[in-house]
Design an enzyme around this catalytic site. Structure first.
Site, PDB file in Angstrom:
ATOM      1  N   ASN A  32       0.846  -1.200  -0.034  1.00 20.61           N
ATOM      2  CA  ASN A  32       0.069   0.091   0.071  1.00 20.61           C
ATOM      3  C   ASN A  32       0.917   1.190  -0.152  1.00 20.61           C
ATOM      4  OD1 ASN A  32      -2.842   0.780   0.279  1.00 20.61           O
ATOM      5  ND2 ASN A  32      -1.793   2.313   1.725  1.00 20.61           N
ATOM      6  N   SER A 127     -18.285  -6.871  -7.419  1.00 16.21           N
ATOM      7  CA  SER A 127     -19.713  -6.616  -6.707  1.00 16.21           C
ATOM      8  C   SER A 127     -19.449  -7.388  -5.386  1.00 16.21           C
ATOM      9  CB  SER A 127     -20.549  -6.418  -7.683  1.00 16.21           C
ATOM     10  OG  SER A 127     -21.918  -6.240  -6.888  1.00 16.21           O
ATOM     11  N   LYS A 181     -19.889  -4.556 -15.103  1.00 19.74           N
ATOM     12  CA  LYS A 181     -20.071  -4.105 -13.797  1.00 19.74           C
ATOM     13  C   LYS A 181     -20.632  -2.559 -13.572  1.00 19.74           C
ATOM     14  CE  LYS A 181     -19.349  -3.564  -9.145  1.00 19.74           C
ATOM     15  NZ  LYS A 181     -19.704  -2.216  -8.763  1.00 19.74           N
ATOM     16  N   HIS A 184     -24.212  -3.266 -14.204  1.00 15.85           N
ATOM     17  CA  HIS A 184     -24.759  -3.861 -12.916  1.00 15.85           C
ATOM     18  C   HIS A 184     -25.077  -2.862 -11.940  1.00 15.85           C
ATOM     19  CE1 HIS A 184     -23.832  -4.655  -8.692  1.00 15.85           C
ATOM     20  NE2 HIS A 184     -24.226  -5.707  -8.923  1.00 15.85           N
ATOM     21  N   HIS A 451     -37.204  17.971 -42.265  1.00 13.21           N
ATOM     22  CA  HIS A 451     -36.057  16.587 -42.046  1.00 13.21           C
ATOM     23  C   HIS A 451     -36.469  15.370 -42.745  1.00 13.21           C
ATOM     24  CE1 HIS A 451     -33.673  18.934 -39.517  1.00 13.21           C
ATOM     25  NE2 HIS A 451     -34.826  19.224 -38.631  1.00 13.21           N
TER      26      HIS A 451
HETATM   27  C1  6PG Z   1     -21.041  -3.275  -5.719  1.00 12.50           C
HETATM   28  C2  6PG Z   1     -21.412  -1.824  -5.615  1.00 12.50           C
HETATM   29  C3  6PG Z   1     -20.148  -0.606  -5.602  1.00 12.50           C
HETATM   30  C4  6PG Z   1     -20.752   0.875  -5.435  1.00 12.50           C
HETATM   31  C5  6PG Z   1     -21.240   1.260  -4.165  1.00 12.50           C
HETATM   32  C6  6PG Z   1     -21.602   2.632  -4.352  1.00 12.50           C
HETATM   33  O1  6PG Z   1     -21.545  -3.679  -6.825  1.00 12.50           O
HETATM   34  O2  6PG Z   1     -20.346  -3.664  -4.727  1.00 12.50           O
HETATM   35  O3  6PG Z   1     -22.346  -1.294  -6.616  1.00 12.50           O
HETATM   36  O4  6PG Z   1     -19.545  -1.146  -6.575  1.00 12.50           O
HETATM   37  O5  6PG Z   1     -19.623   1.535  -5.621  1.00 12.50           O
HETATM   38  O6  6PG Z   1     -22.587   0.549  -4.025  1.00 12.50           O
HETATM   39  O7  6PG Z   1     -22.432   3.210  -5.468  1.00 12.50           O
HETATM   40  P1  6PG Z   1     -22.979   4.495  -5.480  1.00 12.50           P
HETATM   41  O8  6PG Z   1     -22.411   5.621  -4.500  1.00 12.50           O
HETATM   42  O9  6PG Z   1     -22.907   5.025  -7.216  1.00 12.50           O
HETATM   43  O10 6PG Z   1     -24.497   4.358  -5.398  1.00 12.50           O
END
Ligand code: 6PG
Length: 468
Positions: A32, A127, A181, A184, A451
């Site tokens: 890190n 996710s 994602k 999603h 158009h």
């Molecule tokens: C996931 C979530 C994550 C997301 C947070 C915040 O799939 O684990 O979607 O990726 O970043 O939920 O999202 P928002 O702040 O845009 O609601």
């Protein structure tokens, strides 16, 4: 003994992923930028094989070749900076994986830059939040296929498992994983907004208590609405505020935040001519909620007309709302998977729609029982144009639409805000209308802008002098 994988970025997600990998037998090197997070992670170890490094070169040298390096750093410039600090020490064939919420176009840029240096790149959607990272997220890898094959054994064993199947599958080339994602998250926004609107009707029109509504969501979670978001909604409604003793939901400020992934989903749909009104209305609902001061002022000026609200039979309407919520969910997922399908065709990605539904069954925020039904729909018909016309969803929406219409009409009549339930029903009615009135749009465009328009009976392009 060299490390089998390295993780850079030891925030909550990165640290939990490193622990998850070590639990599954990997020898994990961790680094890190600031040493505090590294030290905090090392204090959590319970026998896992995780070795800390405080120098990025030593971190790289500790990895077996081809080196596998998982980035869990904040999306944006930080990713580019970490890649720049890594590449001097990497060799041809090494693999960098970005597990953050990067925009898929950024991923494609990085992919191209690194491929030119012989370094392979994977953009991986993850996710499930902190818990998911620790115990099993849904994992959406995209990019270099050969690189994926070399890391698949690690990714599939740290992913959530459903019926013995890992919630991880190769999504496609270049930015495909981060694209999956992104959408999603767009679907997540819609799901959350639809739940909020169902909660609104239960609370503001039926006048049910927070505790009663928690019971309702808990019972809904035993049936076809079974899902993580329904489950946590019941938990949220049961939570009491430590300060006031009130339901915590009642003291949370009603201004919804967002980090951008839902917005990206809407922008991409608009740029590519893809109707995703429910996801976009859910995003706009968050924007509108942020105008708290304006709404407080407007409330003193704008009001409902005098109407007598009928007493509603609570048991009957609770079922109406359940059906409306499920139908809204079907419409929202139909839009999300249409965005997958249309984009896949435009980019030539060949996104595996069935596999996307399968890996969403566990680990991710939108995990839900009905994703099994979605995957079966694509199993039965790989080239399905829209989930709404698959046999199960066609039948279900035909059965539920009557009560959804009642809920939307009664809600709007009562002055409730239904951006996503309303958009769902409108999308359903627009999509099932073979002959629409878009002809009026064409006539107006031709009237004021010449158009031209097509006819529905003769081939060709036409213009009319409307004022003759
Ligand atoms: C996931 C979530 C994550 C997301 C947070 C915040 O799939 O684990 O979607 O990726 O970043 O939920 O999202 P928002 O702040 O845009 O609601």
């Amino acid at each position: 003994m060299l490390n089998t994988i390295g993780v850079i970025g030891l925030g909550v997600m990165g640290g939990n992923l490193a622990l998850n990998m070590a639990d599954k037998g990997e020898h994990v090197g961790v680094y890190n930028y600031t040493s505090d997070l590294t030290d905090q992670l090392m204090e959590k170890l319970e026998g896992q094989t995780i070795r800390p490094f405080y120098n990025i070169e030593a971190f790289v040298q500790s990895l077996e070749k081809p080196r596998k390096i998982f980035l869990m750093v904040t999306a944006g410039r930080a990713i580019d900076e970490v890649i720049a600090s890594l590449t001097p020490f990497l060799e041809e064939g090494d693999i960098i994986m970005d597990g953050g919420n990067s925009h898929y176009e950024d991923t494609e840029r990085r992919y191209d830059e690194l491929q030119g240096k012989g370094i392979r790149y994977l953009g991986i959607g993850i996710s499930g939040g902190a818990d998911g990272a620790r115990t099993g997220p849904s994992i959406m890898p995209g990019g270099d296929r050969e690189a994926y094959e070399q890391v698949a054994s690690i990714l599939t064993k740290i992913a959530a498992q459903v019926d013995g199947t890992p919630c991880c599958a190769y999504m496609g080339p270049r930015g495909a994983g981060h694209f999956v994602k992104m959408v999603h998250n767009g679907i997540e926004y819609a799901d959350m907004q639809l739940i909020t609107e169902a909660y609104t009707f239960l609370k503001d029109r039926l006048g049910l208590s927070v505790e009663d509504i928690a019971d309702i969501f808990e019972s809904w979670n035993q049936g076809e609405l079974k899902s993580y978001l329904i489950e946590i909604t019941a938990d949220i409604l049961r939570k009491k505020d430590d300060v006031t003793g009130l339901p915590l939901i009642d003291v949370i400020l009603d201004k919804a935040g967002q980090k951008g992934t839902g917005k990206w989903t809407s922008i991409q749909a608009i740029d590519h001519g893809i109707p995703n009104s429910i996801i976009t209305e859910s995003l706009f609902a968050r924007y509108l909620s942020s105008l708290k001061e304006e709404r407080m002022n407007a409330e003193t000026i704008l009001s409902l007309p005098e109407i007598e609200l009928q007493e509603l039979d609570k048991e009957v309407w609770i079922e109406h709302i359940r059906q409306a919520l499920y139908m809204g969910k079907i419409c929202a997922y139909a839009q999300g998977f249409t965005q997958y399908k249309m984009t896949s065709e435009q980019y030539g990605w060949n996104l595996p729609l069935k596999d996307i539904a399968l890996i969403f069954r566990g680990g991710c925020i939108i995990r839900a029982e009905f994703l099994n039904i979605i995957s079966e729909a694509y199993e039965e018909n790989y080239s399905l144009t829209n989930l709404l016309i698959s046999p199960y969803f066609a039948e279900k929406t035909k059965e539920y639409q009557r009560n959804m219409r009642k809920v939307v009409c009664e809600g709007i009549q009562s002055g409730l805000s239904f951006p996503s339930l309303g958009a769902s029903l409108t999308y359903y009615d627009s999509y099932r209308t073979g002959t629409s009135n878009a002809s009026m749009i064409q006539a107006q465009r031709d009237y004021f802008g010449a158009h031209t328009y097509e006819r529905n009976d003769i081939e060709g392009s036409f213009h009319t002098n409307w004022q003759e």
